[in-house]
Design a protein around this motif. Structure first.
Motif: not given
Ligand code: PLP
Length: 380
Positions: A186-191, A160-165, A58-60
């Motif tokens: 899709f990091n290790g603790n996401k939904i 939009e940072d929808a990383a958690e949504a 998500g950071t990339a």
């Molecule tokens: C996890 C997260 C990211 C980063 O995503 P990665 O895939 O871990 O790089 C960015 N913003 C929010 C709000 C997050 O929770």
């Protein structure tokens, strides 16, 4: 020692290994391949977004979004202060400066009023912000209609940072489809998780094509290696995408399970509050649908007989149950000490009083009984 109950741990379905085996069987062990294409199609289908590029994180994805919006050294980018640091770090990768904006109380996300105040003040000081990064924290959608209206008024693109949504929406319109460029994680603790990974999502197919190009070392169309842009190695691997395809099969189940967790906490704290406490959860505003990635509570010691958030966290920890304070706002982080901030203290108060509770879609009845017993014992 009792087994650990995690805040949010990976929860695999039945198909992930089938897809991974297929990647091995066909020797598609590369940062491209049919699962990458398939996962992108799944993400488009689920969100209704026109285009998606699967990336390494998500950071990339956020970094590429800023690059494609032309954010460069010396620019200013507005970012929600109440978030994980990965929302803001890519601004600094570009040599730009983050300008942090506080949250409102209904969704805990970017306050549209503070946003406009920030834009006007930055413009008065001589610089119009180059982009706005809004976050849907813990799965709760930000007030995208209001944020979008402010952004439109000043003609500033929204990311939009929808990383958690993933799976959250406002009146049926999915998170990840509101901004010009939007990111998923899709990091290790996401939904859902691919172990690590992310995606960039947009209605603009040209931007997504350009993102894929930049993410694969920006190779021009030539038989030799020819480059007219600086490239990145940000693409998702076909093996990782195989896990993602398996997770997409169960995504709706995961959302349902997390929402059921929230409902169970509502019942538990209803019982506790009936004893004279006042622990608050975060209800959905009208028309808002949260994937309830994490269930969060706020504990005001003045309304809870002096009990503070840390009392609860430490009591749970003693029982090997993981919980975590809410995100520490970026404007309070040492690394961003010099960045401007616009707000009224809302996110700081949330950080002081807030706690994320175990919220995995794989919690079992035995876990719940331990969590409930511990909390009922603490709030006697
Ligand atoms: C996890 C997260 C990211 C980063 O995503 P990665 O895939 O871990 O790089 C960015 N913003 C929010 C709000 C997050 O929770």
């Amino acid at each position: 020692m009792k087994s650990k109950i995690w805040l949010s741990s990976p929860h695999m379905g039945n198909m992930e290994q089938v897809f991974v085996k297929e990647a091995f069987d066909t020797n598609w062990i590369a940062p491209l391949g049919p699962h990458v294409n398939g996962f992108e199609a799944d993400l488009q289908g689920f969100t209704g977004a026109g285009h998606a590029a699967a990336l390494s994180s998500g950071t990339a994805a956020l970094h590429l979004a800023l690059i494609m919006l032309g954010v460069k050294a010396g620019d200013e980018v507005i970012c929600q202060s109440f978030t994980f640091s990965a929302s803001a770090n890519p601004i600094v990768y570009q040599g730009a400066m983050p300008v942090f904006v506080d949250s409102e109380k209904e969704t805990w996300n970017m306050c549209p009023v503070a946003l406009e105040e920030a834009i006007r003040d930055r413009m008065d000081k001589g610089k119009k912000p180059a982009a706005i990064i809004a976050v849907h924290l813990y799965g709760m959608p930000a007030k995208m209609d209001e944020i979008g209206a402010v952004a439109k008024k000043y003609d500033i693109p929204v990311i939009e940072d929808a990383a958690e949504a993933l799976g959250s929406h406002i009146k049926g319109k999915m998170c990840g489809t509101f901004g010009k460029l939007n990111i998923l994680s899709f990091n290790g603790n996401k939904i859902i998780t691919t172990s690590g990974g992310g995606a960039l999502v947009s209605e603009d197919g040209e931007l997504i094509a350009k993102a894929r190009f930049l993410a694969t070392q920006a190779r021009d169309n030539a038989p030799h290696y020819q480059h007219s842009h600086i490239g990145y190695n940000y693409r998702m691997s076909n093996v990782v995408a195989a896990i993602g395809r398996g997770q997409m099969v169960v995504l709706n189940d995961r959302v349902a399970a997390r929402r059921a967790n929230y409902d169970r906490y509502v019942r538990l704290f209803g019982e506790i509050n009936a004893k004279g406490y006042h622990i608050e959860l975060l209800p959905e505003p009208e028309g808002f649908f949260s994937n309830r990635w994490l269930t969060t509570v706020t504990i005001d010691p003045e309304k809870n007989m002096g009990i503070i958030r840390e009392d609860v966290r430490l009591a749970l920890e003693a029982e090997n149950i993981e919980s975590r304070p809410l995100w520490k706002p970026m404007h309070l982080q040492p690394v961003f000490a010099d960045a401007p901030f616009y707000g009224d203290g809302t996110s700081e108060r949330l950080f002081d009083q807030g706690l994320c509770l175990p919220s995995g879609s794989n919690l079992v009845e035995d876990d719940w009984q331990r969590i409930e017993a511990e909390l009922l014992q603490l709030f006697v």
